[in-house]
Enzyme design. Structure first.
Site, PDB file in Angstrom:
ATOM      1  N   GLU A  75      48.463  33.226  -7.128  1.00 33.52           N
ATOM      2  CA  GLU A  75      47.480  34.304  -7.242  1.00 33.52           C
ATOM      3  C   GLU A  75      46.358  34.172  -6.223  1.00 33.52           C
ATOM      4  OE1 GLU A  75      49.487  34.016 -11.273  1.00 33.52           O
ATOM      5  OE2 GLU A  75      48.577  32.564  -9.876  1.00 33.52           O
ATOM      6  N   PHE A 137      47.269  32.960 -26.752  1.00 35.55           N
ATOM      7  CA  PHE A 137      48.014  32.367 -25.640  1.00 35.55           C
ATOM      8  C   PHE A 137      47.671  33.078 -24.329  1.00 35.55           C
ATOM      9  CE2 PHE A 137      51.927  32.361 -22.986  1.00 35.55           C
ATOM     10  CZ  PHE A 137      51.928  31.006 -22.666  1.00 35.55           C
ATOM     11  N   GLN A 138      47.341  32.319 -23.324  1.00 37.72           N
ATOM     12  CA  GLN A 138      46.953  32.797 -21.999  1.00 37.72           C
ATOM     13  C   GLN A 138      45.777  33.774 -22.052  1.00 37.72           C
ATOM     14  OE1 GLN A 138      50.490  34.106 -19.809  1.00 37.72           O
ATOM     15  NE2 GLN A 138      50.752  32.021 -19.042  1.00 37.72           N
ATOM     16  N   LYS A 187      46.713  44.367 -22.952  1.00 41.12           N
ATOM     17  CA  LYS A 187      48.144  44.670 -22.919  1.00 41.12           C
ATOM     18  C   LYS A 187      48.481  45.895 -23.769  1.00 41.12           C
ATOM     19  CE  LYS A 187      52.724  42.538 -23.305  1.00 41.12           C
ATOM     20  NZ  LYS A 187      53.486  41.285 -23.541  1.00 41.12           N
ATOM     21  N   MET A 503      36.205  18.600  10.005  1.00 40.62           N
ATOM     22  CA  MET A 503      34.766  18.786   9.935  1.00 40.62           C
ATOM     23  C   MET A 503      34.119  17.710   9.068  1.00 40.62           C
ATOM     24  SD  MET A 503      32.305  20.569  11.186  1.00 40.62           S
ATOM     25  CE  MET A 503      32.682  22.257  11.632  1.00 40.62           C
TER      26      MET A 503
END
Length: 616
Positions: A75, A137-138, A187, A503
């Site tokens: 993602e 969940f999630q 959802k 760096m």
């Protein structure tokens, strides 16, 4: 596209259609309504990964002939790709993820887009509305998590709200000061039956960006420009975002004032123009940094006086009056008080300043900057950007980047990661046009380059796109090369491979007595893996080939042009070139963190001498 947009290379911002005849209502699901809304606002490409909560949206997405979906491998890659797409095209970038970890993996690119004012819409699935707040969940409160790093965000729990929210999200992201907007959709809202018609009625009573500057402030700014002896036009990324580069060129040539462009503003004014004195900042050109320090007037256009430009703030430009123009009123006076504050879109501000300065000239008021340019040219000649070739005959990273820029086709877009290679890319590639330089400026996000280049190439398939990456950055998001290979997105990647976090190593060399704690990348400690000493792990050529790319390696200066030319000739697949470069090269000039810009080093232990005039 207007004539000005054609001249500047800017792209007209897509606007949701909010007037005209409304379409007849259609009976659809919330998910179908979402995809139809994306089609209507002009979204062309969505970068994302499906998952449980967002899955209902992926079914109608499969049937869309107007929205292309690119299945990324992480993602974070989706978010940076959407950013690269937006920066290269001027359109709103779109990314999509599921709930929980899918959404939280977007946090870094959303924060990145927020810092760099990139128009982005992130669409996330959420657990069913009745489960919100139950630690389902999630589940993650992505609206709460991203509230400080978005321009605005929405939680949608009713299917009928989807068209209006999508229209508002795109409008907010692309108007005023651009920025990321998150739309989190439950959802059950995606699954519910609803009706769809377009355009929706947008209701944003508190959102009224000011684009037209106040005429009195413009007049005051123009007076200061003609009265000044040592003015500087300090130009930031806002000039590119507003499509104001043609107007800027007119203003600069009208006044004859020097122009310095920030890291985010490179390309707003041609690097080759005689009025351009370089990039300011911690690793800016000596002339640009010093011009700001010695100026008696700074005209700041679409920039925010960030710490990487100002150095120690209370010692920055002590003699200068400030004209500060920005579309975001919150930026004016935030870091440096403005003598003339101007709120407005950079294009309108600069166009009005041109007219006001012309009026001052017609009345006999014209600045004399001849003594100022004598100083500027002396600094420019004495302290030019440059680099030394390694004594051992190995590849110079600066030379690699410079030759990539010189051999690249016209209108090539360059996306850089973060670190030494980013600064060298800013210095040693010439940027003549806007939207040809993409980087993570404010957040400094390692791993930005490969997915951003992917997004840029998806949005501008006719342009060559080079990602200039470090071996540290590359190992964070290189999995998106698989995405490129499978989706016919043939980017080119240059890995500036010095075997270290360059760096950080530079800072350890300068400030930590050369104690290189955990900055070596290509091999492990001898006491952990004795066989690894002297080897380079991973083998980037083999890794790239495994992901469907052409893998090349260059280790000798005499092979440099040949290898770059070979990479430029391959346009049917992604190409990755592993440039093995000297590990001790450093970025100069440099202003150490927390110090004054007056303490700039042109090279290690070399402080510029600016003479003894009374203003020094």
């Amino acid at each position: 596209m207007t004539m000005t947009e054609q001249a500047t290379g800017a792209h007209p911002q897509p606007r949701p259609r909010s007037g005209g005849q409304q379409s007849a209502p259609e009976h659809v699901t919330g998910a179908q309504s979402l995809i139809r809304s994306l089609e209507e606002v002009g979204a062309e490409t969505v970068f994302g990964i499906p998952g449980g909560a967002i899955l209902p949206a992926y079914d109608p997405l499969m049937d869309s002939t107007r929205v292309r979906h690119v299945l990324v491998r992480h993602e974070q890659g989706a978010g940076h790709a959407a950013t690269g797409y937006a920066q290269a095209t001027g359109k709103v970038g779109v990314c999509m993820a599921t709930s929980g970890p899918g959404a939280t993996n977007l946090v870094t690119p959303i924060a990145d887009a927020h810092m760099d004012s990139v128009p982005l819409v992130a669409i996330t699935g959420q657990v069913a509305s009745k489960a919100i707040g139950t630690d389902a969940f999630q589940e993650a409160d992505i609206v709460g998590i991203t509230m400080p790093i978005t321009k605005h965000n929405f939680l949608v729990t009713k299917a009928e709200d989807i068209p209006r929210v999508i229209a508002q999200a795109f409008h907010i992201a692309s108007t005023g000061r651009p920025g990321p907007v998150l739309v989190d959709i439950a959802k059950d809202a995606l699954q519910a039956k609803t009706t769809f018609s377009w355009p929706p009625v947008m209701d944003l009573p508190g959102y009224r960006p000011v684009t037209k500057p106040h005429a009195k402030q413009i007049r005051e700014g123009a007076k200061l420009i003609t009265q000044a002896k040592r003015p500087v036009l300090y130009v930031g990324g806002g000039v590119i975002k507003s499509g104001a580069t043609a107007e800027l060129k007119v203003l600069a040539e009208l006044t004859g004032a020097p122009v310095t462009t920030t890291l985010m503003g490179l390309g707003a004014f041609p690097d080759s123009h005689p009025l351009h004195v370089g990039m300011p900042g911690m690793h800016g050109a000596v002339t640009a940094v010093t011009a700001l320090q010695k100026a008696d007037l700074i005209v700041a256009l679409g920039t925010r006086f960030d710490d990487r430009v100002t150095g120690k703030l209370d010692s920055f430009a002590p003699h200068a009056k400030i004209v500060h123009a920005d579309i975001d009123p919150a930026e004016i006076g935030k870091n440096r008080a403005a003598d003339v504050p101007i709120v407005g879109d950079a294009r309108e501000v600069i166009a009005d300043l041109v007219q006001a300065v012309q009026k001052e000239h017609s009345e006999g008021h014209q600045g004399d900057y001849s003594a100022w340019w004598k100083d500027l040219n002396r600094w420019r000649e004495t302290y030019p950007l440059g680099y030394d070739l390694p004594a051992d005959g190995s590849l110079s990273p600066q030379q690699v980047i410079e030759r990539i820029g010189q051999l690249a086709p016209e209108d090539t877009i360059f996306a850089a990661g973060v670190g030494q290679h980013q600064m060298w890319s800013a210095h040693f590639i010439q940027y003549e046009k806007p939207s040809t330089w993409l980087n993570s400026g404010g957040a400094g996000t390692m791993g930005y380059a490969v997915p951003a280049a992917m997004g840029a190439k998806a949005g501008a398939p006719g342009n060559t796109v080079w990602a200039i990456d470090g071996d540290g950055c590359f190992q964070m998001t290189n999995q998106e090369l698989t995405t490129c290979a499978l989706n016919n997105i043939p980017i080119k990647v240059a890995i500036i491979n010095n075997g270290a976090l360059g760096m950080v190593r530079q800072w350890q060399t300068l400030f930590y007595n050369q104690r290189y704690s955990n900055t070596v990348l290509h091999s492990g400690p001898e006491n952990v893996n004795p066989d690894a000493k002297g080897t380079r792990v991973p083998d980037f050529v083999k890794l790239s080939e495994a992901m469907g790319c052409v893998g090349l390696r260059c280790e000798r200066p005499e092979d440099l042009d040949k290898v770059i030319a070979e990479a430029n000739s391959i346009n049917d697949r992604p190409v990755v070139v592993d440039f093995i470069v000297h590990e001790d090269a450093m970025v100069w000039p440099m202003v150490a963190a927390g110090t004054s810009n007056d303490e700039i080093l042109a090279a290690r232990d070399v402080r510029p001498d600016f003479g003894d005039n009374e203003d020094d």
